[in-house]
Design a protein around this motif. Sequence first.
Motif, PDB file in Angstrom:
ATOM      1  N   UNK A 128      32.703 -19.754 -17.852  1.00 22.05           N
ATOM      2  CA  UNK A 128      32.289 -19.232 -19.058  1.00 22.05           C
ATOM      3  C   UNK A 128      30.994 -18.400 -19.078  1.00 22.05           C
ATOM      4  N   UNK A 129      29.870 -19.097 -18.209  1.00 22.21           N
ATOM      5  CA  UNK A 129      28.848 -18.498 -18.084  1.00 22.21           C
ATOM      6  C   UNK A 129      28.756 -16.844 -17.304  1.00 22.21           C
TER       7      UNK A 129
ATOM      8  N   UNK B 109      22.739 -25.895 -26.179  1.00 17.62           N
ATOM      9  CA  UNK B 109      23.153 -25.885 -24.697  1.00 17.62           C
ATOM     10  C   UNK B 109      22.606 -27.036 -23.784  1.00 17.62           C
ATOM     11  N   UNK B 110      21.226 -27.410 -24.000  1.00 23.35           N
ATOM     12  CA  UNK B 110      20.566 -28.515 -23.285  1.00 23.35           C
ATOM     13  C   UNK B 110      21.539 -29.848 -23.566  1.00 23.35           C
ATOM     14  N   UNK B 111      22.070 -30.201 -24.747  1.00 22.53           N
ATOM     15  CA  UNK B 111      22.602 -31.281 -25.016  1.00 22.53           C
ATOM     16  C   UNK B 111      24.102 -31.266 -24.496  1.00 22.53           C
ATOM     17  N   UNK B 112      24.733 -30.046 -24.388  1.00 20.59           N
ATOM     18  CA  UNK B 112      26.032 -29.851 -23.809  1.00 20.59           C
ATOM     19  C   UNK B 112      25.896 -30.251 -22.262  1.00 20.59           C
TER      20      UNK B 112
ATOM     21  N   UNK C 238      34.056 -29.945 -16.994  1.00 22.47           N
ATOM     22  CA  UNK C 238      32.794 -29.406 -17.927  1.00 22.47           C
ATOM     23  C   UNK C 238      31.848 -28.584 -17.074  1.00 22.47           C
ATOM     24  N   UNK C 239      31.683 -29.104 -15.720  1.00 19.83           N
ATOM     25  CA  UNK C 239      31.221 -28.265 -14.754  1.00 19.83           C
ATOM     26  C   UNK C 239      31.739 -26.977 -14.614  1.00 19.83           C
ATOM     27  N   UNK C 240      33.110 -26.750 -14.364  1.00 25.90           N
ATOM     28  CA  UNK C 240      33.881 -25.677 -13.864  1.00 25.90           C
ATOM     29  C   UNK C 240      33.865 -24.769 -15.157  1.00 25.90           C
TER      30      UNK C 240
ATOM     31  N   UNK D 136      38.570 -41.774 -16.934  1.00 24.81           N
ATOM     32  CA  UNK D 136      38.045 -42.516 -15.659  1.00 24.81           C
ATOM     33  C   UNK D 136      37.737 -41.440 -14.796  1.00 24.81           C
ATOM     34  N   UNK D 137      36.668 -42.067 -14.106  1.00 21.54           N
ATOM     35  CA  UNK D 137      36.524 -41.266 -12.789  1.00 21.54           C
ATOM     36  C   UNK D 137      35.373 -40.307 -13.244  1.00 21.54           C
ATOM     37  N   UNK D 138      35.393 -39.150 -12.323  1.00 20.41           N
ATOM     38  CA  UNK D 138      34.460 -37.849 -12.439  1.00 20.41           C
ATOM     39  C   UNK D 138      35.057 -36.862 -12.947  1.00 20.41           C
TER      40      UNK D 138
END
Length: 337
Positions: free
Chosen positions: A80-81, A47-50, A73-75, A65-67
Amino acid sequence: MFMCTDPAAPKSLKEITAEFASDARKVASHSVWLHMCSAYILYTAVLGVYAFWGPKAGKLMYDMAGESADLVFGGVTVITGVFGSLGGGLLLDKLGSTLANANLICGLSNLVGLVFVLLSFLVARSFAVFIALFAIGELALFMMQAPVGAIGMWSVPAALRPLAISMVTVSIHLLGDVPSPPLVGALQTALEARKPPESANQQWRVSMSIISLLLLFSGLVFLRSSILARQAADYRKPDELAAVSAVAEQQGAKHKGGRGRSGKFHNSSQSGAPDLEHSGNSSASFASGSGRRLSIGASMGVSGVGVSGIGDQMSDKQPLLDPQDPDSGSVSDAAAQ
C-alpha cells in the motif's frame, strides 16, 4: 578605536543560534507550511502506532499464533505504501499541481483512510475482513505522501526549503511517532486492567480506534490549509509555474467547460508566468513532463532531495526570495524583471 571583525572568522554559538531562530521564525510565518507540519505530526503519530502495535494488536484480537500477523502487516504496509504514494502523485498531476490541490488530497486521504481503519477495528470480526479494510485504509493514507512533500517545498521560498524540510522531519518524529506508541501502550494497559484475557485482548480495538481519531483532526487541518493556499504564495520559479499552467491549459482544451487556469492556478496567473497556450508541441511536451516530475518526484518522501533539485533543471535561475523580507522581491517581482 574602530574595530573590524574578520568575515572569515567562525561564528560564535550565540550567533549561530540567533541566525537559526530567525530563519525558523521565517519558515513558521508561512501559514500553509505551518498547517502542513501540524497535520503531518498527527498523521505520523497514528502511522507510528500502526507500525509498532499493529501486528501485536492483530495477533491478540484474532488469537493468531506465530509470526503470521507480522508478515501480513509488513506486506500490506509495503504494497500500500508503494501504490498509495504513486497514486497520490498521479492524482495531483491529474487535478493540477497547485498548493490548494495538494492540501485537498492530503485532507481527503486522511478522512477516507480514517473511515476504513475504523471499520477494520470496530466492525470486522474475521482477520480476512479486518486486513482487507485496513489495507484500503492504509492505501488511502499513503496517497498523501507525494502531495505533502510538494507542500513542504512549494510553500516556502527556495532559500528556506532545506531548513523547512528539516524542521518537518524533526517535528513529525519528535512530536509524532516517537511519543505515540508508548502513550497508546499506557492507554491499552489501563483498558486491560482487571479484565479477563479474552476481553483484555479485544481492548486493542478501542485503543487503536482512539489513536486513529487523530486522522480526523489532521484531515480537517489540511482542508483548512487548502482554502488558505488559494491566496498564498507559491514559491516555485516562474517557468515551473508556467509549465504547470500549460498542463492546465491542455486539460481545459480537452474538457471544455472546465474552470481553466484562472480558477485552478491562482498563484500561477499572479506570478507573471508567460502564457504557453500557443507555444507549440515542444513547449507542451516540456510542460507535461515537468509537471509530472514536480508531483511524482515528491512521492519519494518529504525529506527527499530529488524534488528540491527540480528547479535546477529549469532554465530560469532567478532566486525566489521571502516576500516578508522588505529587502527582497516577491515571485511576481521576479517574473516582472
